[in-house]
Design a protein around this motif. Structure first.
Motif, mmCIF file in Angstrom:
data_model
loop_
_atom_site.group_PDB
_atom_site.id
_atom_site.type_symbol
_atom_site.label_atom_id
_atom_site.label_comp_id
_atom_site.label_asym_id
_atom_site.label_seq_id
_atom_site.Cartn_x
_atom_site.Cartn_y
_atom_site.Cartn_z
ATOM 1 N N TYR A 5 -62.635 17.663 -34.793
ATOM 2 C CA TYR A 5 -61.891 17.030 -34.511
ATOM 3 C C TYR A 5 -60.970 16.048 -35.211
ATOM 4 O O TYR A 5 -61.527 14.862 -34.822
ATOM 5 C CB TYR A 5 -61.632 17.553 -33.332
ATOM 6 C CG TYR A 5 -62.093 19.270 -32.839
ATOM 7 C CD1 TYR A 5 -61.454 20.106 -32.791
ATOM 8 C CD2 TYR A 5 -63.614 19.509 -32.105
ATOM 9 C CE1 TYR A 5 -61.516 21.542 -32.600
ATOM 10 C CE2 TYR A 5 -63.411 20.910 -32.140
ATOM 11 C CZ TYR A 5 -62.626 21.647 -31.686
ATOM 12 O OH TYR A 5 -62.807 22.908 -31.643
ATOM 13 N N THR A 57 -49.967 15.887 -30.236
ATOM 14 C CA THR A 57 -49.815 16.797 -29.002
ATOM 15 C C THR A 57 -49.581 16.782 -28.061
ATOM 16 O O THR A 57 -48.557 17.446 -27.229
ATOM 17 C CB THR A 57 -51.160 18.339 -29.439
ATOM 18 O OG1 THR A 57 -51.587 17.787 -28.584
ATOM 19 C CG2 THR A 57 -51.258 18.766 -30.774
ATOM 20 N N ALA A 117 -46.572 25.634 -28.946
ATOM 21 C CA ALA A 117 -48.203 25.459 -29.017
ATOM 22 C C ALA A 117 -48.856 26.027 -30.247
ATOM 23 O O ALA A 117 -49.392 25.034 -30.934
ATOM 24 C CB ALA A 117 -48.217 26.889 -28.089
ATOM 25 N N PHE A 118 -47.752 26.413 -31.050
ATOM 26 C CA PHE A 118 -47.752 26.732 -32.368
ATOM 27 C C PHE A 118 -47.880 25.654 -32.930
ATOM 28 O O PHE A 118 -48.626 25.162 -34.060
ATOM 29 C CB PHE A 118 -47.199 28.026 -33.295
ATOM 30 C CG PHE A 118 -47.252 28.992 -32.539
ATOM 31 C CD1 PHE A 118 -48.570 29.739 -32.707
ATOM 32 C CD2 PHE A 118 -46.508 30.280 -31.393
ATOM 33 C CE1 PHE A 118 -48.920 31.087 -33.392
ATOM 34 C CE2 PHE A 118 -46.615 31.241 -30.868
ATOM 35 C CZ PHE A 118 -47.613 31.637 -31.801
ATOM 36 N N LEU A 162 -51.005 24.152 -32.780
ATOM 37 C CA LEU A 162 -52.189 24.451 -32.959
ATOM 38 C C LEU A 162 -51.733 24.312 -34.787
ATOM 39 O O LEU A 162 -52.910 24.184 -34.988
ATOM 40 C CB LEU A 162 -52.113 26.116 -33.332
ATOM 41 C CG LEU A 162 -52.452 26.440 -31.691
ATOM 42 C CD1 LEU A 162 -52.777 27.950 -31.111
ATOM 43 C CD2 LEU A 162 -53.758 26.229 -31.377
ATOM 44 N N VAL A 198 -53.712 20.289 -35.138
ATOM 45 C CA VAL A 198 -55.245 20.889 -35.046
ATOM 46 C C VAL A 198 -55.837 20.896 -36.460
ATOM 47 O O VAL A 198 -56.708 20.559 -36.458
ATOM 48 C CB VAL A 198 -55.281 20.917 -33.729
ATOM 49 C CG1 VAL A 198 -56.685 21.149 -33.626
ATOM 50 C CG2 VAL A 198 -54.903 20.022 -32.516
ATOM 51 N N GLY A 199 -55.208 22.206 -36.327
ATOM 52 C CA GLY A 199 -56.067 23.361 -37.519
ATOM 53 C C GLY A 199 -56.028 22.424 -38.724
ATOM 54 O O GLY A 199 -56.977 22.473 -39.708
ATOM 55 N N VAL A 234 -62.943 28.113 -34.131
ATOM 56 C CA VAL A 234 -61.567 29.514 -33.685
ATOM 57 C C VAL A 234 -62.529 30.376 -32.780
ATOM 58 O O VAL A 234 -61.936 31.052 -32.364
ATOM 59 C CB VAL A 234 -61.303 29.470 -34.983
ATOM 60 C CG1 VAL A 234 -59.780 30.131 -34.840
ATOM 61 C CG2 VAL A 234 -60.404 28.092 -35.384
ATOM 62 N N GLY A 257 -57.130 32.064 -25.822
ATOM 63 C CA GLY A 257 -55.931 32.147 -26.500
ATOM 64 C C GLY A 257 -55.596 33.638 -26.460
ATOM 65 O O GLY A 257 -54.473 33.685 -26.164
ATOM 66 N N GLN A 271 -54.257 16.336 -23.209
ATOM 67 C CA GLN A 271 -54.924 15.780 -24.842
ATOM 68 C C GLN A 271 -54.701 14.514 -25.145
ATOM 69 O O GLN A 271 -55.862 13.860 -26.285
ATOM 70 C CB GLN A 271 -53.385 16.779 -25.415
ATOM 71 C CG GLN A 271 -53.021 17.979 -25.600
ATOM 72 C CD GLN A 271 -54.204 19.181 -26.361
ATOM 73 O OE1 GLN A 271 -54.988 19.281 -25.285
ATOM 74 N NE2 GLN A 271 -54.007 19.177 -27.329
#
Length: 203
Positions: free
Chosen positions: A27, A35, A68-69, A72, A75-76, A99, A106, A187
């Motif tokens: 992370y 975010t 949200a996508f 993600l 962050v991903g 995950v 999720g 966040q």
């Protein structure tokens, strides 16, 4: 089973134990800070462009699902780059484990939204608060492989979600800020926790 098969199975078990017993270092604070900005930007745009969220709940939630996508994805991408840089050959396995910790929460959040939209659209005002509670559960589920202090973030989402349910329950209303403020603060807290863990690791 041959000796080679047994040796490979033992190696796989040891590798799995190493992954599960190691704090995930993938992370990064930059993605979480971004975010937080996304949450505030979405709330601001909805305040300006969406006069009556109750009359257009699907537009309201579509914007937050898209946010949200995007979050993600940010962050991903950072998680993948950092995990491979810091964890070496265990990077992919650690990403999979991280995950896996959050996936049930999720999936529960997504399915809850679909069920409410299908059988009780008048109850969609519950979703912002419920989603925040579910995020808190996902964070608590991954506490053992996340940096110290992340439990504070989980506690924030839990308290924020319950507060949103109480506040919006009086009028059963949808508010962009009932999503934007809790997620921006959450966040932001995660950014501070991750940054502190990174600085401690560097030291």
């Amino acid at each position: 089973m041959t000796d080679l098969d047994r040796a490979l199975a033992d190696i796989g078990a040891i590798r799995s134990q190493l992954v599960r017993g190691t704090a995930f270092s993938g992370y990064g604070p930059a993605a979480f800070a971004a975010t937080a900005g996304l949450a505030l930007a979405t709330a601001t745009l909805q305040t300006l462009l969406l006069d009556d969220p109750e009359a257009r709940p699907f537009a309201f939630f579509a914007a937050w699902i898209a946010t949200a996508f995007a979050a993600l994805g940010l962050v991903g991408a950072e998680m993948r780059a950092r995990a491979r840089r810091h964890a070496g050959g265990l990077g992919d396995a650690m990403i999979h484990d991280a995950v896996e910790q959050f996936l049930p929460a999720g999936a529960a959040g997504a399915l809850l939204g679909l069920v409410l939209a299908r059988v009780s659209p008048e109850s969609l005002w519950l979703l912002p608060g419920l989603w925040q509670v579910i995020v808190s559960l996902g964070i608590f589920a991954g506490v053992r492989v996340m940096p110290r202090g992340v439990a504070l973030v989980g506690a924030w989402y839990l308290v924020a979600g319950l507060t949103v349910l109480v506040v919006t329950g009086e009028g059963r209303t949808l508010s962009p800020w009932a999503m934007g403020v809790p997620f921006a603060v959450g966040q932001g807290l995660m950014t501070l926790v991750i940054r502190a863990a990174s600085e401690a690791g560097d030291a």
